[in-house]
Motif scaffolding. Structure first.
Motif, PDB file in Angstrom:
ATOM      1  N   ILE A  23       0.841  -1.197   0.000  1.00  0.00           N
ATOM      2  CA  ILE A  23       0.000   0.000   0.000  1.00  0.00           C
ATOM      3  C   ILE A  23       0.880   1.253   0.000  1.00  0.00           C
ATOM      4  O   ILE A  23       0.538   2.260  -0.623  1.00  0.00           O
ATOM      5  CB  ILE A  23      -0.999  -0.013   1.171  1.00  0.00           C
ATOM      6  CG1 ILE A  23      -2.038   1.080   0.960  1.00  0.00           C
ATOM      7  CG2 ILE A  23      -0.300   0.112   2.500  1.00  0.00           C
ATOM      8  CD1 ILE A  23      -3.258   0.948   1.828  1.00  0.00           C
ATOM      9  N   ASN A  35      -4.685   6.684   3.613  1.00  0.00           N
ATOM     10  CA  ASN A  35      -5.993   6.587   4.265  1.00  0.00           C
ATOM     11  C   ASN A  35      -7.125   6.440   3.242  1.00  0.00           C
ATOM     12  O   ASN A  35      -8.109   5.755   3.497  1.00  0.00           O
ATOM     13  CB  ASN A  35      -6.245   7.778   5.201  1.00  0.00           C
ATOM     14  CG  ASN A  35      -6.381   9.098   4.468  1.00  0.00           C
ATOM     15  OD1 ASN A  35      -5.588   9.417   3.588  1.00  0.00           O
ATOM     16  ND2 ASN A  35      -7.367   9.880   4.848  1.00  0.00           N
ATOM     17  N   ASP A  38      -6.900   2.823   2.082  1.00  0.00           N
ATOM     18  CA  ASP A  38      -7.451   1.964   3.150  1.00  0.00           C
ATOM     19  C   ASP A  38      -8.978   1.944   3.085  1.00  0.00           C
ATOM     20  O   ASP A  38      -9.602   0.894   3.253  1.00  0.00           O
ATOM     21  CB  ASP A  38      -7.004   2.445   4.530  1.00  0.00           C
ATOM     22  CG  ASP A  38      -5.582   2.046   4.882  1.00  0.00           C
ATOM     23  OD1 ASP A  38      -5.049   1.094   4.279  1.00  0.00           O
ATOM     24  OD2 ASP A  38      -5.002   2.690   5.778  1.00  0.00           O
ATOM     25  N   GLU A  39      -9.575   3.099   2.848  1.00  0.00           N
ATOM     26  CA  GLU A  39     -11.043   3.184   2.755  1.00  0.00           C
ATOM     27  C   GLU A  39     -11.546   2.378   1.550  1.00  0.00           C
ATOM     28  O   GLU A  39     -12.556   1.673   1.653  1.00  0.00           O
ATOM     29  CB  GLU A  39     -11.479   4.646   2.649  1.00  0.00           C
ATOM     30  CG  GLU A  39     -12.974   4.836   2.487  1.00  0.00           C
ATOM     31  CD  GLU A  39     -13.798   4.431   3.699  1.00  0.00           C
ATOM     32  OE1 GLU A  39     -14.993   4.097   3.514  1.00  0.00           O
ATOM     33  OE2 GLU A  39     -13.270   4.428   4.827  1.00  0.00           O
ATOM     34  N   LYS A  41     -10.118  -0.222   0.288  1.00  0.00           N
ATOM     35  CA  LYS A  41      -9.975  -1.636   0.654  1.00  0.00           C
ATOM     36  C   LYS A  41     -11.108  -2.078   1.589  1.00  0.00           C
ATOM     37  O   LYS A  41     -11.677  -3.151   1.403  1.00  0.00           O
ATOM     38  CB  LYS A  41      -8.622  -1.881   1.320  1.00  0.00           C
ATOM     39  CG  LYS A  41      -8.362  -3.335   1.589  1.00  0.00           C
ATOM     40  CD  LYS A  41      -6.974  -3.574   2.109  1.00  0.00           C
ATOM     41  CE  LYS A  41      -6.786  -5.076   2.314  1.00  0.00           C
ATOM     42  NZ  LYS A  41      -5.584  -5.409   3.006  1.00  0.00           N
ATOM     43  N   GLU A  42     -11.436  -1.245   2.568  1.00  0.00           N
ATOM     44  CA  GLU A  42     -12.532  -1.582   3.486  1.00  0.00           C
ATOM     45  C   GLU A  42     -13.852  -1.729   2.735  1.00  0.00           C
ATOM     46  O   GLU A  42     -14.639  -2.633   3.018  1.00  0.00           O
ATOM     47  CB  GLU A  42     -12.667  -0.508   4.560  1.00  0.00           C
ATOM     48  CG  GLU A  42     -11.570  -0.547   5.589  1.00  0.00           C
ATOM     49  CD  GLU A  42     -11.652   0.597   6.585  1.00  0.00           C
ATOM     50  OE1 GLU A  42     -12.747   1.155   6.779  1.00  0.00           O
ATOM     51  OE2 GLU A  42     -10.599   0.922   7.173  1.00  0.00           O
ATOM     52  N   GLN A  85      -8.448  -1.666  -4.929  1.00  0.00           N
ATOM     53  CA  GLN A  85      -7.502  -0.558  -4.774  1.00  0.00           C
ATOM     54  C   GLN A  85      -6.807  -0.259  -6.111  1.00  0.00           C
ATOM     55  O   GLN A  85      -6.693   0.905  -6.505  1.00  0.00           O
ATOM     56  CB  GLN A  85      -6.442  -0.890  -3.723  1.00  0.00           C
ATOM     57  CG  GLN A  85      -6.947  -0.847  -2.310  1.00  0.00           C
ATOM     58  CD  GLN A  85      -5.891  -1.280  -1.320  1.00  0.00           C
ATOM     59  OE1 GLN A  85      -5.212  -2.279  -1.518  1.00  0.00           O
ATOM     60  NE2 GLN A  85      -5.761  -0.526  -0.238  1.00  0.00           N
TER      61      GLN A  85
END
Length: 120
Positions: A23, A35, A38-39, A41-42, A85
């Protein structure tokens, strides 16, 4: 066979087609904050859990809505969310407006002025 988003990412950055990227590497190369990635990916993990029939099959990367083909026949949650991503990065670099499927467009709006742009 068309390139996956991971392979397209690697082509853009002159890397071996199947090179995995952390990442941190994806963020540094694309100029998209961690960040935000990450969002993405979530959200990919959430989509995996709520809509397994949209997850591509292992090996072929084809979509198959046959619900009898469970998780063991499909990409793992990790693979699916990381693929999202890569898709987000590539679509952001070419301009989300150019994309047919505009997932995470709200996140794109936050970074569109910072992301590295390319023309294809």
């Amino acid at each position: 066979m068309p390139y996956t988003y991971k392979q397209t990412f690697n082509l853009i950055f002159n890397q071996p087609l199947n090179k995995p990227n952390t990442i941190d590497e994806m963020s540094e190369l694309s100029n998209i904050p961690i960040n935000i990635l990450d969002e993405v990916k979530e959200r990919g993990e959430g989509a995996y859990s709520s809509n397994l029939s949209s997850v591509r099959l292992k090996g072929s990367y084809k979509k198959d809505s046959d619900k009898r083909k469970g998780a063991s026949k499909r990409l793992s949650m990790e693979n699916w969310s990381v693929a999202r991503q890569y898709a987000f990065i590539v679509k952001s670099m070419i301009g989300m407006e150019q994309s047919k499927k505009k997932q995470d467009e709200d996140l794109y709006d936050k970074i569109k002025d910072k992301v590295r742009k390319i023309k294809i």
